[in-house]
Structure formats: C-alpha cells, structure tokens
Motif scaffolding. Structure first.
Motif, PDB file in Angstrom:
ATOM      1  N   LYS A 129       0.833  -1.206   0.000  1.00 46.78           N
ATOM      2  CA  LYS A 129       0.000   0.000   0.000  1.00 46.78           C
ATOM      3  C   LYS A 129       0.868   1.256   0.000  1.00 46.78           C
ATOM      4  O   LYS A 129       0.548   2.238  -0.667  1.00 46.78           O
ATOM      5  N   ILE A 130       1.980   1.226   0.713  1.00 44.46           N
ATOM      6  CA  ILE A 130       2.872   2.384   0.802  1.00 44.46           C
ATOM      7  C   ILE A 130       3.383   2.784  -0.579  1.00 44.46           C
ATOM      8  O   ILE A 130       3.606   3.967  -0.851  1.00 44.46           O
ATOM      9  N   LEU A 131       3.536   1.810  -1.476  1.00 42.35           N
ATOM     10  CA  LEU A 131       3.999   2.122  -2.827  1.00 42.35           C
ATOM     11  C   LEU A 131       2.972   2.955  -3.591  1.00 42.35           C
ATOM     12  O   LEU A 131       3.347   3.800  -4.403  1.00 42.35           O
ATOM     13  N   THR A 132       1.707   2.724  -3.329  1.00 44.01           N
ATOM     14  CA  THR A 132       0.671   3.538  -3.974  1.00 44.01           C
ATOM     15  C   THR A 132       0.788   4.984  -3.501  1.00 44.01           C
ATOM     16  O   THR A 132       0.691   5.923  -4.297  1.00 44.01           O
ATOM     17  N   TYR A 133       1.015   5.168  -2.214  1.00 47.65           N
ATOM     18  CA  TYR A 133       1.154   6.524  -1.684  1.00 47.65           C
ATOM     19  C   TYR A 133       2.438   7.185  -2.192  1.00 47.65           C
ATOM     20  O   TYR A 133       2.444   8.386  -2.500  1.00 47.65           O
ATOM     21  N   PHE A 134       3.526   6.417  -2.302  1.00 52.75           N
ATOM     22  CA  PHE A 134       4.744   6.955  -2.909  1.00 52.75           C
ATOM     23  C   PHE A 134       4.476   7.351  -4.359  1.00 52.75           C
ATOM     24  O   PHE A 134       4.974   8.371  -4.830  1.00 52.75           O
ATOM     25  N   SER A 135       3.713   6.545  -5.053  1.00 50.92           N
ATOM     26  CA  SER A 135       3.370   6.849  -6.430  1.00 50.92           C
ATOM     27  C   SER A 135       2.640   8.189  -6.534  1.00 50.92           C
ATOM     28  O   SER A 135       2.914   8.991  -7.436  1.00 50.92           O
ATOM     29  N   ILE A 136       1.731   8.430  -5.613  1.00 48.07           N
ATOM     30  CA  ILE A 136       0.994   9.691  -5.614  1.00 48.07           C
ATOM     31  C   ILE A 136       1.948  10.867  -5.361  1.00 48.07           C
ATOM     32  O   ILE A 136       1.897  11.887  -6.065  1.00 48.07           O
ATOM     33  N   VAL A 137       2.838  10.721  -4.398  1.00 46.48           N
ATOM     34  CA  VAL A 137       3.802  11.787  -4.086  1.00 46.48           C
ATOM     35  C   VAL A 137       4.725  12.035  -5.284  1.00 46.48           C
ATOM     36  O   VAL A 137       4.958  13.189  -5.677  1.00 46.48           O
ATOM     37  N   PHE A 138       5.245  10.965  -5.883  1.00 41.49           N
ATOM     38  CA  PHE A 138       6.119  11.114  -7.044  1.00 41.49           C
ATOM     39  C   PHE A 138       5.373  11.744  -8.223  1.00 41.49           C
ATOM     40  O   PHE A 138       5.961  12.509  -8.993  1.00 41.49           O
ATOM     41  N   SER A 139       4.092  11.447  -8.368  1.00 39.68           N
ATOM     42  CA  SER A 139       3.296  12.046  -9.440  1.00 39.68           C
ATOM     43  C   SER A 139       3.127  13.541  -9.229  1.00 39.68           C
ATOM     44  O   SER A 139       3.159  14.314 -10.189  1.00 39.68           O
ATOM     45  N   VAL A 140       2.922  13.946  -7.981  1.00 38.24           N
ATOM     46  CA  VAL A 140       2.818  15.378  -7.682  1.00 38.24           C
ATOM     47  C   VAL A 140       4.129  16.077  -8.020  1.00 38.24           C
ATOM     48  O   VAL A 140       4.144  17.129  -8.677  1.00 38.24           O
ATOM     49  N   ALA A 179       7.083   7.075 -10.087  1.00 35.22           N
ATOM     50  CA  ALA A 179       5.648   6.998  -9.783  1.00 35.22           C
ATOM     51  C   ALA A 179       5.020   5.785 -10.454  1.00 35.22           C
ATOM     52  O   ALA A 179       4.265   5.034  -9.827  1.00 35.22           O
ATOM     53  N   LEU A 180       5.355   5.575 -11.719  1.00 32.42           N
ATOM     54  CA  LEU A 180       4.782   4.439 -12.447  1.00 32.42           C
ATOM     55  C   LEU A 180       5.327   3.110 -11.931  1.00 32.42           C
ATOM     56  O   LEU A 180       4.578   2.121 -11.852  1.00 32.42           O
ATOM     57  N   ALA A 181       6.596   3.070 -11.566  1.00 31.78           N
ATOM     58  CA  ALA A 181       7.169   1.824 -11.029  1.00 31.78           C
ATOM     59  C   ALA A 181       6.474   1.452  -9.718  1.00 31.78           C
ATOM     60  O   ALA A 181       6.066   0.297  -9.528  1.00 31.78           O
ATOM     61  N   CYS A 182       6.315   2.431  -8.836  1.00 32.66           N
ATOM     62  CA  CYS A 182       5.646   2.159  -7.551  1.00 32.66           C
ATOM     63  C   CYS A 182       4.190   1.754  -7.763  1.00 32.66           C
ATOM     64  O   CYS A 182       3.702   0.807  -7.137  1.00 32.66           O
ATOM     65  N   SER A 183       3.501   2.479  -8.647  1.00 35.46           N
ATOM     66  CA  SER A 183       2.084   2.177  -8.863  1.00 35.46           C
ATOM     67  C   SER A 183       1.905   0.792  -9.482  1.00 35.46           C
ATOM     68  O   SER A 183       0.963   0.074  -9.138  1.00 35.46           O
ATOM     69  N   HIS A 184       2.810   0.404 -10.362  1.00 31.36           N
ATOM     70  CA  HIS A 184       2.698  -0.922 -10.970  1.00 31.36           C
ATOM     71  C   HIS A 184       2.931  -2.036  -9.947  1.00 31.36           C
ATOM     72  O   HIS A 184       2.196  -3.026  -9.929  1.00 31.36           O
ATOM     73  N   LEU A 233      -5.037   1.455 -11.025  1.00 35.26           N
ATOM     74  CA  LEU A 233      -4.003   1.768 -10.027  1.00 35.26           C
ATOM     75  C   LEU A 233      -2.638   2.007 -10.663  1.00 35.26           C
ATOM     76  O   LEU A 233      -1.880   2.873 -10.216  1.00 35.26           O
ATOM     77  N   ALA A 234      -2.305   1.244 -11.687  1.00 31.53           N
ATOM     78  CA  ALA A 234      -0.968   1.341 -12.274  1.00 31.53           C
ATOM     79  C   ALA A 234      -0.819   2.528 -13.220  1.00 31.53           C
ATOM     80  O   ALA A 234       0.250   3.145 -13.273  1.00 31.53           O
ATOM     81  N   HIS A 235      -1.864   2.878 -13.951  1.00 33.52           N
ATOM     82  CA  HIS A 235      -1.752   3.906 -14.979  1.00 33.52           C
ATOM     83  C   HIS A 235      -2.603   5.142 -14.687  1.00 33.52           C
ATOM     84  O   HIS A 235      -2.113   6.269 -14.735  1.00 33.52           O
ATOM     85  N   ASN A 236      -3.879   4.917 -14.435  1.00 31.54           N
ATOM     86  CA  ASN A 236      -4.800   6.043 -14.319  1.00 31.54           C
ATOM     87  C   ASN A 236      -4.566   6.886 -13.074  1.00 31.54           C
ATOM     88  O   ASN A 236      -4.675   8.111 -13.136  1.00 31.54           O
ATOM     89  N   LEU A 237      -4.287   6.262 -11.952  1.00 24.87           N
ATOM     90  CA  LEU A 237      -4.093   7.011 -10.709  1.00 24.87           C
ATOM     91  C   LEU A 237      -2.941   8.017 -10.824  1.00 24.87           C
ATOM     92  O   LEU A 237      -3.137   9.198 -10.518  1.00 24.87           O
ATOM     93  N   PRO A 238      -1.739   7.625 -11.285  1.00 26.47           N
ATOM     94  CA  PRO A 238      -0.681   8.631 -11.448  1.00 26.47           C
ATOM     95  C   PRO A 238      -1.057   9.726 -12.458  1.00 26.47           C
ATOM     96  O   PRO A 238      -0.737  10.898 -12.259  1.00 26.47           O
TER      97      PRO A 238
END
Length: 176
Positions: free
Chosen positions: A21-32, A86-91, A140-145
């Motif tokens: 789950k933490i990777l999803t949150y990292f993905s969000i931060v990296f996307s910002v 961001a994409l690596a974490c989200s994937h 989760l992998a593509h659309n969220l970022p």
C-alpha cells in the motif's frame, strides 16, 4: 446498535495491497513532484525569452541563456525520473492488488455450491475474474498517477500565474 462506517472504494482497494500500500502513496507523491517538474521548463523558457528581448539587438549581453537552457533540461529529466518512479511504484502495488483480489475471488467462488458454475459457465466466471482484476490493475498502475498529475499541473500553473502577475492568476480563475 452502532452503524458500521462504509469503507471508501480506494480504501477497500488498498486493503488488498497489504504492505505494498505504501507504494501507492509513494506513487501519488512522485506524481505530484513530476507534475510540478513538468511545468518548470516553461518557466526557464520564459526567462530565456525575457533575456533575449531585454538585450535585443546585442545578443552577446544575454549571459544566462545557456544556464536557463540547462535548467530546463534538468527539470525535464527530473520530470521523467519522478514519473518513472511513480509508475514503477504504482505498478508494483497494482500487481499485488490484482493478485490478492484474484485469490480472494477464487477462494469465494470455491466456497459456492457446485451448481453455481454450471449455471453461469466457468468461462464467464474466469473472464469476469480476469477482466475485473485487470481493470483494477489498469486504474491503479496507470490512471491514478495520470489523474494526480492532471490535478497537480493546473494548480501549479495557477499558482505560477499569481506569482508572475496577479492579473494572470485572476484571469485563470475566472476562466475556470
């Protein structure tokens, strides 16, 4: 009797992620961060144009053009690096969610009466499980970022308009 609070759809998805789950949150931060960095080359492009216009016609006095150009390149590379992260974490997180959803669905299906699969058809059940977990993984992998960046970039632009000239900021808010 106490009413149970319903979990949001995102929280429910994250329950399938486990420790990933933490990777999803990292993905969000990296996307910002990548969304902010995506705008920065345009700031340096504006600086280059201002300097060229200011010293026209004696371009030899434009001493910061190369520096500004390299800064634009650096921010572009930073954008790409943070977007990749961001994409690596989200994937990684999305694959775990899809795997755990499949396991949960298949466990649930295994507990159903045998006649259930005869009624619907095993191919249709397999297709539903595969397609729906695949759709979740895609989100989760593509659309969220992408959604996070689509929200970040306009906000950054409006803030920059206000910093640059308050009239641009007000105009950009009116156009919303």
């Amino acid at each position: 009797m106490k009413k149970e609070k319903k979990q949001s759809a995102f929280a429910e998805l994250m329950s399938y992620a486990g420790k990933y789950k933490i990777l999803t949150y990292f993905s969000i931060v990296f996307s910002v961060i990548s969304g902010i960095m995506a705008v920065m080359p345009f700031v340096y492009l504006e600086k280059i144009i201002k300097e060229v216009v200011k010293v026209y016609p004696d371009f030899s006095r434009a001493t910061h053009i190369v520096e500004y150009g390299w800064m634009a390149v650096a921010y572009s590379l930073g954008y790409m690096a943070f977007n990749f992260c961001a994409l690596a974490c989200s994937h990684l997180s999305a694959f775990r969610v899809a795997k755990n959803m499949k396991k949960s669905l298949l466990y649930h299906i295994s507990k159903l009466p045998i006649g259930f699969s005869d009624e619907i058809g095993s191919g249709k059940i397999r297709r539903i499980v595969s397609d729906e977990t695949g759709n979740t993984e895609t989100f989760l992998a593509h659309n969220l970022p992408d959604i996070v960046q689509a929200i970040t970039v306009p906000i950054v632009l409006i803030v920059m308009f206000f910093i640059h000239d308050i009239r641009f900021g007000i105009a950009s808010l009116i156009l919303f």
